[in-house]
Each structure stands twice: as C-alpha cells, then as structure tokens.
Design a protein around this motif. Sequence first.
Motif, PDB file in Angstrom:
ATOM      1  N   UNK A 181      14.853 -43.786  60.996  1.00 11.62           N
ATOM      2  CA  UNK A 181      13.540 -43.781  61.241  1.00 11.62           C
ATOM      3  C   UNK A 181      12.998 -42.801  61.977  1.00 11.62           C
ATOM      4  N   UNK A 182      13.684 -42.358  63.159  1.00 15.90           N
ATOM      5  CA  UNK A 182      13.461 -41.193  64.103  1.00 15.90           C
ATOM      6  C   UNK A 182      13.457 -39.892  63.379  1.00 15.90           C
ATOM      7  N   UNK A 183      14.589 -39.732  62.682  1.00 18.79           N
ATOM      8  CA  UNK A 183      14.649 -38.567  61.657  1.00 18.79           C
ATOM      9  C   UNK A 183      13.785 -38.385  60.811  1.00 18.79           C
ATOM     10  N   UNK A 184      13.330 -39.642  60.136  1.00 13.44           N
ATOM     11  CA  UNK A 184      12.093 -39.366  59.011  1.00 13.44           C
ATOM     12  C   UNK A 184      10.931 -39.166  59.779  1.00 13.44           C
ATOM     13  N   UNK A 185      10.616 -39.773  60.988  1.00 14.60           N
ATOM     14  CA  UNK A 185       9.322 -39.502  61.576  1.00 14.60           C
ATOM     15  C   UNK A 185       9.093 -38.031  62.067  1.00 14.60           C
ATOM     16  N   UNK A 186      10.336 -37.513  62.430  1.00 11.37           N
ATOM     17  CA  UNK A 186      10.419 -36.219  63.045  1.00 11.37           C
ATOM     18  C   UNK A 186      10.248 -35.244  61.719  1.00 11.37           C
ATOM     19  N   UNK A 187      10.487 -35.496  60.568  1.00 11.22           N
ATOM     20  CA  UNK A 187      10.304 -34.824  59.234  1.00 11.22           C
ATOM     21  C   UNK A 187       8.872 -35.038  58.945  1.00 11.22           C
ATOM     22  N   UNK A 188       8.472 -36.075  59.088  1.00 14.04           N
ATOM     23  CA  UNK A 188       6.930 -36.296  58.713  1.00 14.04           C
ATOM     24  C   UNK A 188       6.361 -35.352  59.527  1.00 14.04           C
ATOM     25  N   UNK A 189       6.459 -35.404  60.808  1.00 19.86           N
ATOM     26  CA  UNK A 189       5.648 -34.548  61.992  1.00 19.86           C
ATOM     27  C   UNK A 189       5.801 -33.195  61.718  1.00 19.86           C
ATOM     28  N   UNK A 190       7.005 -32.682  61.253  1.00 18.16           N
ATOM     29  CA  UNK A 190       7.085 -31.485  61.003  1.00 18.16           C
ATOM     30  C   UNK A 190       6.471 -31.175  59.493  1.00 18.16           C
ATOM     31  N   UNK A 191       6.371 -31.861  58.718  1.00 21.21           N
ATOM     32  CA  UNK A 191       5.698 -31.623  57.413  1.00 21.21           C
ATOM     33  C   UNK A 191       4.271 -31.313  58.042  1.00 21.21           C
ATOM     34  N   UNK A 192       3.423 -32.216  58.768  1.00 20.63           N
ATOM     35  CA  UNK A 192       2.136 -32.272  59.346  1.00 20.63           C
ATOM     36  C   UNK A 192       1.881 -30.878  59.923  1.00 20.63           C
ATOM     37  N   UNK A 193       2.967 -30.752  60.796  1.00 20.17           N
ATOM     38  CA  UNK A 193       2.640 -29.362  61.558  1.00 20.17           C
ATOM     39  C   UNK A 193       2.599 -28.083  60.774  1.00 20.17           C
ATOM     40  N   UNK A 194       3.571 -28.000  59.773  1.00 20.24           N
ATOM     41  CA  UNK A 194       3.624 -26.936  58.849  1.00 20.24           C
ATOM     42  C   UNK A 194       2.397 -26.900  58.061  1.00 20.24           C
ATOM     43  N   UNK A 195       1.864 -28.138  57.747  1.00 18.04           N
ATOM     44  CA  UNK A 195       0.745 -27.865  56.605  1.00 18.04           C
ATOM     45  C   UNK A 195      -0.657 -27.369  57.379  1.00 18.04           C
ATOM     46  N   UNK A 196      -0.557 -27.457  58.842  1.00 12.95           N
ATOM     47  CA  UNK A 196      -1.798 -26.925  59.570  1.00 12.95           C
ATOM     48  C   UNK A 196      -1.243 -25.633  60.151  1.00 12.95           C
ATOM     49  N   UNK A 197      -0.399 -24.871  59.647  1.00 15.50           N
ATOM     50  CA  UNK A 197       0.047 -23.366  60.320  1.00 15.50           C
ATOM     51  C   UNK A 197      -0.765 -22.490  59.542  1.00 15.50           C
TER      52      UNK A 197
END
Length: 194
Positions: free
Chosen positions: A178-194
């Motif tokens: 779940x932690x790894x999934x959460x970090x993956x989702x956070x990375x997606x969100x951060x990359x989308x706003x880059x």
Amino acid sequence: MHGPAMSGWLLVALCTAVGSYCLLRSRAGAGGRRGSAGGEALMGFGMAAMAVPAAVLTPPRWVWAGYVVVFGGAALHTLLRAGGRGHRLHHLLGMLAMVYMAGAMALAPAGAHSAHTAGTVGTGGGAPLITGVLLLYYAGYVLRAGARLLPVTATAGPESGGGTAPAGWGERPELTLVCRLSMGLAMLAMLLTL
C-alpha cells in the motif's frame, strides 16, 4: 509539482504518512529490507517536501539543487547496493525521477512556480518525452501494485492449522505494498503538474 493548495496538502499528508511507515519498517527490517525501507522513507519525505503548496513556501533555486544532490546520491547508492534486482531497479528509477523533477524546477523560469499554484500543467520546464516515459512507467506500476492488493482466496490459515503469529506493523507485506502504491500515485500526481 505545486498544484492547487488542497491537493498539495493531501500529497504532503500522504507522503509524510508513507515516509513515517517506511521508517518504522526500517527499524523492524534487517539487511536489504532495512535499506529498501530507508530509501522509501527518503522518497516519501522528499516527495512530501516537494508537494508543499507554492502559496505557502516557494523555495529558492538552491533548494532544488540540494534535492538533485541528495537524490542523485541516493540513486548512486541504490545502483551500487547489492540486493533484489527488480525492486532495486524501481528504487533507482524513483530516485532518478526525483532528480529529474528537482532539476526541472531548478531550471524553470521564475514565474513557473506560481503557474503550478494556478493548476497549469507543463510549465515547470520538464522535457515532455522524459515526463511521458515516467508517467507511463508509474501508471503501469500503480496498476500492477493495485492488482496485487486484490483479495485472493487463502489456502492455509489459522482455521486450517497453518497459522502463524501475527506480524508486527513493520512486517506487514500488504501495508508495504500500500505504501509503494501510494508513492506511485503521488509520483504520478507530481509528474502531471511538472
């Protein structure tokens, strides 16, 4: 990386919680698992700091350069560390993605940080091809990790006499996933706003 304030604070909370759990895992783990959990804690706390809304804190350029150095060093450590190849490669890519995002923010024009606050996508100065490749990788990773969390029928459990003692908080594989999934989702969100 700086989207609207509410989503930024949610990312901060999520990444801080993940980083804290990974610290707990690093205390409970041994050997390679300890190093892996420590790297994930660094990623979680680093992502939390990067997600602070720009309206609250707009760091100077040297802070982004500091991120590049810290995560570049972590990527080098991950590259040189022995251990499981598959997940080590994921850690390496995550650290390099952090270097890429910090570098893009350090090189971004001065007004780009306020554009992120307004929700404008793509003004941070990141290379579209690299951002696209990272988005595809993390989308696939999130889908794969999410599928691994789907419930499966247990073949041996406490009812069948094959039970074991309950695992401690730092030894729960489903929480780690779940932690790894959460970090993956956070990375997606951060990359989308880059």
